[in-house]
Design a protein around this motif. Structure first.
Motif, PDB file in Angstrom:
ATOM      1  N   GLY A 242       3.745 -44.211  15.985  1.00 49.41           N
ATOM      2  CA  GLY A 242       2.316 -44.434  16.151  1.00 49.41           C
ATOM      3  C   GLY A 242       1.976 -45.442  17.218  1.00 49.41           C
ATOM      4  N   LYS A 243       2.941 -46.312  17.573  1.00 46.96           N
ATOM      5  CA  LYS A 243       2.655 -47.423  18.472  1.00 46.96           C
ATOM      6  C   LYS A 243       3.515 -47.460  19.735  1.00 46.96           C
ATOM      7  CE  LYS A 243      -0.543 -50.134  16.498  1.00 46.96           C
ATOM      8  NZ  LYS A 243      -1.754 -50.615  17.218  1.00 46.96           N
TER       9      LYS A 243
ATOM     10  N   ARG B 156      -3.202 -43.169  15.784  1.00 46.75           N
ATOM     11  CA  ARG B 156      -3.599 -43.774  14.513  1.00 46.75           C
ATOM     12  C   ARG B 156      -3.190 -42.924  13.317  1.00 46.75           C
ATOM     13  NH1 ARG B 156      -4.519 -48.696  14.672  1.00 46.75           N
ATOM     14  NH2 ARG B 156      -6.445 -48.650  15.859  1.00 46.75           N
TER      15      ARG B 156
ATOM     16  N   GLN C 233       0.432 -43.584  12.752  1.00 46.99           N
ATOM     17  CA  GLN C 233       0.636 -44.943  12.250  1.00 46.99           C
ATOM     18  C   GLN C 233       0.300 -45.029  10.759  1.00 46.99           C
ATOM     19  OE1 GLN C 233      -2.250 -47.833  13.369  1.00 46.99           O
ATOM     20  NE2 GLN C 233      -0.976 -49.591  12.859  1.00 46.99           N
TER      21      GLN C 233
ATOM     22  N   TRP D  47       6.414 -48.208  12.328  1.00 47.85           N
ATOM     23  CA  TRP D  47       5.265 -47.666  13.038  1.00 47.85           C
ATOM     24  C   TRP D  47       5.601 -47.062  14.404  1.00 47.85           C
ATOM     25  CZ3 TRP D  47       1.078 -52.097  12.847  1.00 47.85           C
ATOM     26  CH2 TRP D  47       0.684 -52.316  11.530  1.00 47.85           C
ATOM     27  N   GLU D  48       6.857 -47.010  14.799  1.00 47.62           N
ATOM     28  CA  GLU D  48       7.160 -46.695  16.193  1.00 47.62           C
ATOM     29  C   GLU D  48       6.469 -45.440  16.719  1.00 47.62           C
ATOM     30  OE1 GLU D  48      10.217 -49.799  15.591  1.00 47.62           O
ATOM     31  OE2 GLU D  48       9.250 -48.268  14.345  1.00 47.62           O
TER      32      GLU D  48
ATOM     33  N   THR E 226      -2.853 -46.169  20.512  1.00 51.84           N
ATOM     34  CA  THR E 226      -2.264 -45.947  19.194  1.00 51.84           C
ATOM     35  C   THR E 226      -2.512 -44.523  18.716  1.00 51.84           C
ATOM     36  OG1 THR E 226      -2.661 -48.277  18.626  1.00 51.84           O
ATOM     37  CG2 THR E 226      -2.296 -46.763  16.793  1.00 51.84           C
TER      38      THR E 226
ATOM     39  N   MET F  30       2.856 -43.302   8.540  1.00 52.53           N
ATOM     40  CA  MET F  30       4.067 -44.111   8.386  1.00 52.53           C
ATOM     41  C   MET F  30       3.805 -45.304   7.465  1.00 52.53           C
ATOM     42  SD  MET F  30       6.440 -42.540   9.996  1.00 52.53           S
ATOM     43  CE  MET F  30       5.582 -41.025   9.470  1.00 52.53           C
ATOM     44  N   ARG F  31       2.623 -45.907   7.595  1.00 57.45           N
ATOM     45  CA  ARG F  31       2.286 -47.051   6.753  1.00 57.45           C
ATOM     46  C   ARG F  31       2.255 -46.652   5.285  1.00 57.45           C
ATOM     47  NH1 ARG F  31      -3.454 -49.900   7.473  1.00 57.45           N
ATOM     48  NH2 ARG F  31      -4.007 -48.670   5.625  1.00 57.45           N
TER      49      ARG F  31
END
Length: 236
Positions: free
Chosen positions: A134-135, A118, A121, A131-132, A116, A124-125
């Protein structure tokens, strides 16, 4: 009818102790499925049903036993995290599957890493965006050989761990899943038709953290063995 270009062969993961390969269709990941991890990420684990995000099939990187995968530190991040997971793979199609029948659809299990970015992520959160980045980036899902459930059984309990350079960072048990494998499969199948080749990362316990170039992760699940992954500097 010819293709415009030759399509890539499907990503295939070795089946343990055999010459067979398991072709990957889709990759689903369960978010915050261990209570302690949910709390360390700032959430109350008792307030929501399971939720899911996806990675592309070609994010999967097969890792054979006895080898150390060299995984390049990805671009655009300064906080690259490991997440050790039990992975269930689907071998029988179905939708709106009942919980009591769900394990009939699970062909086998493997050890996986949900790598990840992070910082991306979290950004974006905070912005309320997907989350793409980040993930779901390249090579973000190292995956070990798949063990048939007919051989290893199903996983109501089993130790799960991750070490970095010999220091234990994650240590838990599959029995601590908020939503069991059967419950996860049943719930997911209400929203997607599950088909043979689908891969489900079932969530990670507490202890997630950053890993840096030069460090080696060893991740394992009881009855499934261990994987070794070394992070290296990216090359241009």
């Amino acid at each position: 009818m010819p293709f415009v270009f030759t399509p890539e062969a499907p990503v295939a993961v070795p089946v343990a102790d055999s010459d067979f390969q398991f072709p990957v269709r889709r990759v689903y990941c369960v978010g915050r499925n261990y209570a302690a991890h949910a709390r360390e990420m700032g959430f109350d684990p008792d307030r929501e049903p399971p939720f899911f995000f996806c990675k592309p099939a070609d994010a999967v990187v097969p890792v054979n036993y006895g080898e150390t995968l060299e995984l390049a530190y990805p671009a655009q991040t300064h906080n690259y995290h490991y997440e050790a997971e039990l992975v269930a793979v689907i071998g029988k199609d179905g939708s709106d599957i009942a919980v009591e029948n769900a394990l009939d659809h699970v062909w086998g299990y493997a050890v996986g890493l949900d790598m990840t970015r992070r910082d991306l992520q979290m950004k974006m959160r905070e912005m309320g965006r997907p989350w793409e980045i980040g993930k779901a980036f390249d090579r973000s899902a190292p995956l070990g050989p798949i063990h048939p459930a007919s051989v290893v059984g199903h996983f109501e309990k089993a130790a799960l761990w991750l070490d970095v350079d010999g220091a234990t960072k994650q240590k838990s048990d599959v029995s601590h899943l908020i939503w069991s494998v059967a419950e996860t499969v049943a719930y997911l199948s209400k929203f997607f038709r599950l088909e043979a080749g689908d891969v489900i990362f079932t969530g990670t316990p507490e202890g997630v953290g950053a890993v840096n170039p030069g460090e080696t992760m060893v991740v394992g699940v009881e009855r499934l063995g261990e994987l070794s992954v070394k992070v290296v500097e990216a090359t241009q």
